[in-house]
Design an enzyme around this catalytic site. Sequence first.
Site, PDB file in Angstrom:
ATOM      1  CB  THR A 147      -0.889   0.018   1.254  1.00 35.39           C
ATOM      2  OG1 THR A 147      -1.630  -1.202   1.316  1.00 35.39           O
ATOM      3  CG2 THR A 147      -1.839   1.202   1.243  1.00 35.39           C
ATOM      4  CD  GLU A 148      -1.265   5.223  -0.861  1.00 33.39           C
ATOM      5  OE1 GLU A 148      -0.558   5.879  -1.627  1.00 33.39           O
ATOM      6  OE2 GLU A 148      -2.502   5.131  -0.985  1.00 33.39           O
TER       7      GLU A 148
END
Length: 401
Positions: A147-148
């Site tokens: 994530t990210e």
Amino acid sequence: MAKKQICLYFQVHQPVRLRLYRFFDIGKDSHYYDDFANRSIMRRVAQKCYLPMNQILLDLIKKHGDAFKVSFSISGSAIEQFERYAPEVLDSFKALAATGCVEFLAETYYHSLASLACPAEFRLQVEKHKAAVERHFGQSPVTFRNTELIYSDGIGEQVSDMGFKTMLTEGAKHILGWQSPNFIYTNPKKSKLKLLLRNYQLSDDLSFRFSNKGWDGWPLTAEKYLGWMKDSVKDGGKVIGLFMDYETFGEHQGAESGIFDFMKALPDVVIADGEFEFSTPASISRRFKADAVLNVPQAISWADEERDVSAWLGNELQQDAYNKLYGLYEKLAILNHPSLWNDFGHLQESDHFYYMSTKFFSDGAVHKYFNPYDTPYEAFINYMNVLSDFSIRVENDMITK
């Protein structure tokens, strides 16, 4: 001599947005989601970005064959909404998968911060996402994208232990120092895990600056961009990681900006020149040895100027919500109730914490663009109302178990 590599990677994610959930709903109504907003936003982005851009990529692959390759990770939250609201988008991604020129990466199913909070939940989400990729796209992922782009040495160790050979992360300047993002690195304890880094300068030229007429690079042509890439690897770099949100194309940078025309032209220009070739992360990892070890003791990401996790956990509101949410994990594991697990997953989506960010200085415009709330405090109150109801459901089930 091997050609320089261009690794084009696109992140596809749409959060399951929460409805306006008032204090008086707690204990009375456990439907948390804004179905109208989720449907309307998905349909809009499908028409503006996903469908036209997927068709462009498919046409480029038909034109250039194996000479043009790209990679994606698509969150489970996005896949669920494709199935519900835009099945034609899912079909268009399956068509890309069938070409053999597209690699699909694994990530957390719910686009969550589980890697920072709970190793067991992190592993469960990764396994769930892998299964979804296998089911929909016929690939068993060997590359991981958190994530990210959140990464640290410890997270890398967990990812390696799950069997992944390659991981993407940010080429953060405060980590690299004098080193270049255009080389291949490894985790200090898991040398078999290769790290491909995002060249944030070149990536952000497309993601954030492309349509800015006040930018000294405007207008950006494929020929000019190729020149910049050549300059970037003059120090001997092997690979340029162009990692960005897929919504860059048509949503963040509108069709009128020329972004689609740019993408149609780029492969022609790159392939004709001959210095670079397009490759997937798995292919690069197989073909090239690592150049150096990268030490990342504290978590980094691709967000904001700091390239850390403060966009999601930088203030007390965010930390309070995060701690209360993950504090329920052990009880949920005991209950093992499918509907509770599903809501727990969607409540973990990093977007909910991003909406609570109070970073309104250099990155304020970016935070505001994606935020359905007027203030971080409204985001926090709404989220905590939902979490209060969710907690009551967990406690009630514990009593009756």
